[in-house]
Every structure is written in C-alpha cells, then in structure tokens.
Design a protein around this motif. Structure first.
Motif, PDB file in Angstrom:
ATOM      1  N   ASP A 116       0.815  -1.172  -0.091  1.00 44.76           N
ATOM      2  CA  ASP A 116       0.004  -0.192  -0.057  1.00 44.76           C
ATOM      3  C   ASP A 116       0.723   1.177   0.060  1.00 44.76           C
ATOM      4  O   ASP A 116       0.212   2.410   0.077  1.00 44.76           O
ATOM      5  CB  ASP A 116      -0.856   0.011   1.215  1.00 44.76           C
ATOM      6  N   THR A 117       2.159   1.062   0.012  1.00 51.11           N
ATOM      7  CA  THR A 117       3.112   2.205   0.042  1.00 51.11           C
ATOM      8  C   THR A 117       3.575   2.602  -1.122  1.00 51.11           C
ATOM      9  O   THR A 117       4.229   1.869  -2.073  1.00 51.11           O
ATOM     10  CB  THR A 117       4.199   2.115   1.192  1.00 51.11           C
ATOM     11  N   LEU A 118       3.373   3.885  -1.613  1.00 49.45           N
ATOM     12  CA  LEU A 118       3.996   4.662  -2.830  1.00 49.45           C
ATOM     13  C   LEU A 118       5.312   5.475  -2.294  1.00 49.45           C
ATOM     14  O   LEU A 118       5.318   6.271  -1.375  1.00 49.45           O
ATOM     15  CB  LEU A 118       3.053   5.428  -3.442  1.00 49.45           C
TER      16      LEU A 118
ATOM     17  N   ALA B 291      -1.074   9.955  -8.434  1.00 43.70           N
ATOM     18  CA  ALA B 291      -1.088   8.499  -8.694  1.00 43.70           C
ATOM     19  C   ALA B 291      -2.190   7.953  -7.885  1.00 43.70           C
ATOM     20  O   ALA B 291      -2.888   6.766  -8.502  1.00 43.70           O
ATOM     21  CB  ALA B 291       0.168   8.018  -8.320  1.00 43.70           C
ATOM     22  N   LEU B 292      -2.568   8.344  -6.598  1.00 44.08           N
ATOM     23  CA  LEU B 292      -3.755   7.657  -5.970  1.00 44.08           C
ATOM     24  C   LEU B 292      -5.009   8.137  -6.483  1.00 44.08           C
ATOM     25  O   LEU B 292      -5.943   7.413  -6.506  1.00 44.08           O
ATOM     26  CB  LEU B 292      -3.408   8.006  -4.479  1.00 44.08           C
ATOM     27  N   TRP B 293      -4.992   9.467  -6.679  1.00 38.38           N
ATOM     28  CA  TRP B 293      -6.439  10.174  -6.950  1.00 38.38           C
ATOM     29  C   TRP B 293      -6.623  10.730  -8.221  1.00 38.38           C
ATOM     30  O   TRP B 293      -7.908  11.304  -8.531  1.00 38.38           O
ATOM     31  CB  TRP B 293      -6.853  10.848  -5.839  1.00 38.38           C
ATOM     32  N   GLY B 294      -5.692  10.751  -9.048  1.00 39.39           N
ATOM     33  CA  GLY B 294      -5.959  11.359 -10.494  1.00 39.39           C
ATOM     34  C   GLY B 294      -6.219  12.850 -10.072  1.00 39.39           C
ATOM     35  O   GLY B 294      -5.559  13.463  -9.493  1.00 39.39           O
ATOM     36  N   ASP B 295      -7.171  13.380 -10.819  1.00 39.50           N
ATOM     37  CA  ASP B 295      -7.687  14.567 -11.141  1.00 39.50           C
ATOM     38  C   ASP B 295      -8.188  15.075  -9.961  1.00 39.50           C
ATOM     39  O   ASP B 295      -8.430  16.512  -9.703  1.00 39.50           O
ATOM     40  CB  ASP B 295      -8.445  14.886 -12.329  1.00 39.50           C
TER      41      ASP B 295
ATOM     42  N   PRO C 255     -10.569   5.121   1.345  1.00 43.17           N
ATOM     43  CA  PRO C 255      -9.631   5.240   0.025  1.00 43.17           C
ATOM     44  C   PRO C 255      -9.333   6.384  -0.497  1.00 43.17           C
ATOM     45  O   PRO C 255      -8.610   6.811  -0.983  1.00 43.17           O
ATOM     46  CB  PRO C 255     -10.760   4.631  -0.870  1.00 43.17           C
ATOM     47  N   ASP C 256      -9.982   7.756   0.482  1.00 42.62           N
ATOM     48  CA  ASP C 256      -9.672   9.116   0.229  1.00 42.62           C
ATOM     49  C   ASP C 256      -8.653   9.712   1.159  1.00 42.62           C
ATOM     50  O   ASP C 256      -8.647  10.879   1.126  1.00 42.62           O
ATOM     51  CB  ASP C 256     -11.011   9.724   0.328  1.00 42.62           C
ATOM     52  N   TYR C 257      -7.890   8.667   1.795  1.00 42.30           N
ATOM     53  CA  TYR C 257      -7.019   9.032   2.630  1.00 42.30           C
ATOM     54  C   TYR C 257      -5.534   8.307   2.584  1.00 42.30           C
ATOM     55  O   TYR C 257      -5.731   7.049   2.276  1.00 42.30           O
ATOM     56  CB  TYR C 257      -7.760   8.887   4.025  1.00 42.30           C
ATOM     57  N   ALA C 258      -4.503   8.888   2.962  1.00 47.62           N
ATOM     58  CA  ALA C 258      -3.259   8.273   2.996  1.00 47.62           C
ATOM     59  C   ALA C 258      -2.444   9.006   3.995  1.00 47.62           C
ATOM     60  O   ALA C 258      -2.241  10.222   4.338  1.00 47.62           O
ATOM     61  CB  ALA C 258      -2.454   8.264   1.586  1.00 47.62           C
ATOM     62  N   ALA C 259      -1.619   8.129   4.700  1.00 48.56           N
ATOM     63  CA  ALA C 259      -0.523   8.562   5.629  1.00 48.56           C
ATOM     64  C   ALA C 259       0.650   9.005   4.928  1.00 48.56           C
ATOM     65  O   ALA C 259       1.090   8.196   3.898  1.00 48.56           O
ATOM     66  CB  ALA C 259      -0.486   7.469   6.803  1.00 48.56           C
ATOM     67  N   ILE C 260       1.270  10.091   5.158  1.00 48.85           N
ATOM     68  CA  ILE C 260       2.564  10.440   4.604  1.00 48.85           C
ATOM     69  C   ILE C 260       3.832  10.560   5.576  1.00 48.85           C
ATOM     70  O   ILE C 260       3.607  10.884   6.660  1.00 48.85           O
ATOM     71  CB  ILE C 260       2.167  11.672   3.808  1.00 48.85           C
TER      72      ILE C 260
ATOM     73  N   GLY D 191       2.457  12.921   8.412  1.00 48.43           N
ATOM     74  CA  GLY D 191       1.114  13.847   8.405  1.00 48.43           C
ATOM     75  C   GLY D 191       0.110  12.933   7.531  1.00 48.43           C
ATOM     76  O   GLY D 191      -0.063  11.480   7.554  1.00 48.43           O
ATOM     77  N   SER D 192      -0.583  13.566   6.638  1.00 48.02           N
ATOM     78  CA  SER D 192      -1.775  13.062   6.046  1.00 48.02           C
ATOM     79  C   SER D 192      -1.880  13.560   4.688  1.00 48.02           C
ATOM     80  O   SER D 192      -1.757  14.827   4.447  1.00 48.02           O
ATOM     81  CB  SER D 192      -2.900  12.640   6.684  1.00 48.02           C
ATOM     82  N   MET D 193      -2.502  13.155   3.539  1.00 46.51           N
ATOM     83  CA  MET D 193      -3.150  13.572   2.266  1.00 46.51           C
ATOM     84  C   MET D 193      -4.413  13.056   2.199  1.00 46.51           C
ATOM     85  O   MET D 193      -4.649  11.860   2.778  1.00 46.51           O
ATOM     86  CB  MET D 193      -2.298  13.111   1.044  1.00 46.51           C
TER      87      MET D 193
END
Length: 310
Positions: free
Chosen positions: A13-15, A68-72, A105-110, A123-125
């Motif tokens: 799950d990590t980019l 890459a995760l969410w496009g436009d 699916p609308d959240y990612a840890a950074i 943080g987060s995106m």
C-alpha cells in the motif's frame, strides 16, 4: 497520466518517490524588517547548521504520489497536512512516502525522510469534502491552549485581518517574504509538470497565501525568529490558477506552546473575488523561538511577575 515524470515505487500500500535535492529560495527573506530562519547567519546563531529549506517546498514531492492515488481529484479537492519534525538544508536528499488506507480510499498517511532515515515530516493526504479528519486538525484538537503568552501576548485568538487581494503571475517576485517569482521556482522545482504553466503547484499556494502576512502583520513581539512547525493546504474548488486574483483572510484560531516556542495557529481562507466560500484554505502553525527574543524574561516578568514569583 499525471503529467509528472517522477518514478514511483509501489510496495503493497506504500508509494515511494525518488530522492530529491530541494533548493533553498529564502536566503534573502525579510520578516518585518528582520532576517529569518532561512538566512544562514540567523539560523547558525540559533544552533542550526545553516538556513533551512522552507517546509512547503517538500509538498511538491508528494504531488505525483497524490495524483497516482487519486488522479484529477487531487487537483480539485486535495489536502496535504504535515507536522514538520526536522529541518532540511541545501544539498541534503529527501524522499516522499505515502501509505494508502484500504478502509479509507480517500486518505493516506505520509512521511518524508532523509537518506539516513531522519524523519523530516509526518502527516496525511486526502481528497474530497468527506475525507477523514486531517492529521493536523486532529493534532490541534489535542493541544492545550498556551498559558502565559509573551511573544504572542498581543495576538488573541480570533484576531483577523481584512480581505486582502493577491495575484501570482509568472514573473513578479512575491515581496520581502518571498523574494522570488513563479518562474524562479519552476526552474528548480523538484517535480516539474507542464500544467504548472497555468496552475499553481501546491507549494506555491503557501507563497500566495502567506505573501500577504507583512501587509497586515500580527503583533508578535520582535525582534524574534519564527518558523513553520505545522502546515496544511486544502483545496475546496481547485486548482488555483496563475495570474488569477484571489482574496485572503487570515485568522488566529489557537495559541499553543512548547518549552522553546510560542505558536499562533493561523487559518488562511482563500476566496475568488466577491466569493463567499473559500476555494482553498491553509492552516499554519507559526512558531516563534523564545531564545530569539532578547527581552523574553523581562517581558514575562512584567506580564506575570507575581505569578512567576509565586
């Protein structure tokens, strides 16, 4: 698909993006007539090895991961929310990592790290109006209000500026706080993209918003040196465009502190002219270093003498 040439590695799950060497653009910055933490001499007096690279510079390395995760959707309703943990200096390499959440699916840890593993930020995106609470909003909710303020004693919660117009075109430098232009930035930005000819990179939304800070400055006691300790940029109706005029209101929504700092948490609301709803917001923890203000102890005693003696 995203317009970025960035090579991204996916592991589970990590980019992970590549190591980059961000550039320092604020060596000549002036804050209310004083030098800043980005000036080598000022930074060295405070124990740093040199002028620090401005925090939002690092946001650019997360843009390819977000798209890459969410496009436009990222360009329209993206949010990046970061707690800065360690400074980065010119010549150092850093890389960005984002870990997606299968249940959200609308959240990612950074996080961002140096080559030796030092954590630069965490943080987060996220994307969309219904995304989970951001990293910084959750962090702020847990912090205690600042007791016995000195540096920010004259800036109560609720202090608000007027609505200030600002435009970022390609060639105009953005004032004493940001002595460079968009073209200057695009020549050295870590993740170039052709769309930045017409759309502002996420890091430059910070410049757009905070370039107004010296037009109606908050009454922080000076001479003192401040730094960005936490920062969030959230698009509501993006993207923000080159050469478009926006109107910005800044409001102090919290005051917090630590052993070494006093902080104003400022919310920037960015509007289109005559608009009633912000198209973007920025949350910024402006932390002032106690050690940089020579009259700190004297002022503290004048404000709270009986309490300190007790």
């Amino acid at each position: 698909m995203t317009g970025f040439a960035t090579q991204i590695v996916r592991e589970g799950d990590t980019l992970t993006g590549p190591y980059r060497h961000p550039r320092q653009m604020l060596g000549a910055q002036s804050v209310s007539g004083s030098a800043s933490i980005h000036d080598d001499g000022t930074a060295q007096k405070l124990g740093f090895s040199g002028g620090t690279i401005e925090g939002p510079t690092h946001f650019s390395q997360f843009e390819p991961l977000a798209e890459a995760l969410w496009g436009d959707d990222w360009r329209r309703t993206g949010c990046i929310s970061a707690h800065y943990r360690a400074p980065v200096f010119e010549g150092e390499a850093v890389r960005a990592l984002a870990t997606a959440d299968d249940e959200r699916p609308d959240y990612a840890a950074i996080r961002m790290e140096k080559e030796d593993g030092t954590e630069v930020l965490t943080g987060s995106m996220s994307v969309g109006p219904d995304a989970p609470l951001s990293f910084l909003r959750a962090r702020l909710a847990k912090l205690e209000p600042l007791a016995d303020p000195v540096l920010v004693a004259d800036v109560p919660v609720g202090t608000r500026t007027s609505r200030i117009a600002v435009t970022m075109d390609r060639n105009t430098r953005m004032g004493d706080l940001y002595p460079f232009s968009l073209v200057d930035k695009l020549q050295v930005i870590t993740e170039p993209n052709a769309r930045f000819e017409r759309e502002l990179p996420i890091e430059m939304i910070s410049v757009l918003a905070n370039s107004t800070a010296d037009r109606e400055p908050f009454a922080v006691r000076r001479p003192s040196v401040g730094l960005f300790a936490d920062q969030e940029i959230s698009l509501r109706d993006g993207p923000l465009l080159v050469a478009e005029t926006y109107e910005i209101i800044r409001e102090v929504i919290a005051r917090t502190g630590s052993r070494k700092t006093e902080s104003l948490w400022v919310e920037y609301r960015i509007f289109r002219p005559a608009g009633q709803r912000p198209v973007a917001t920025m949350l910024l923890n402006l932390a002032s270093l106690k050690a940089s203000y020579p009259d700190y102890e004297e002022d503290a005693r004048a404000l709270y003498g009986e309490k300190l003696d007790g």
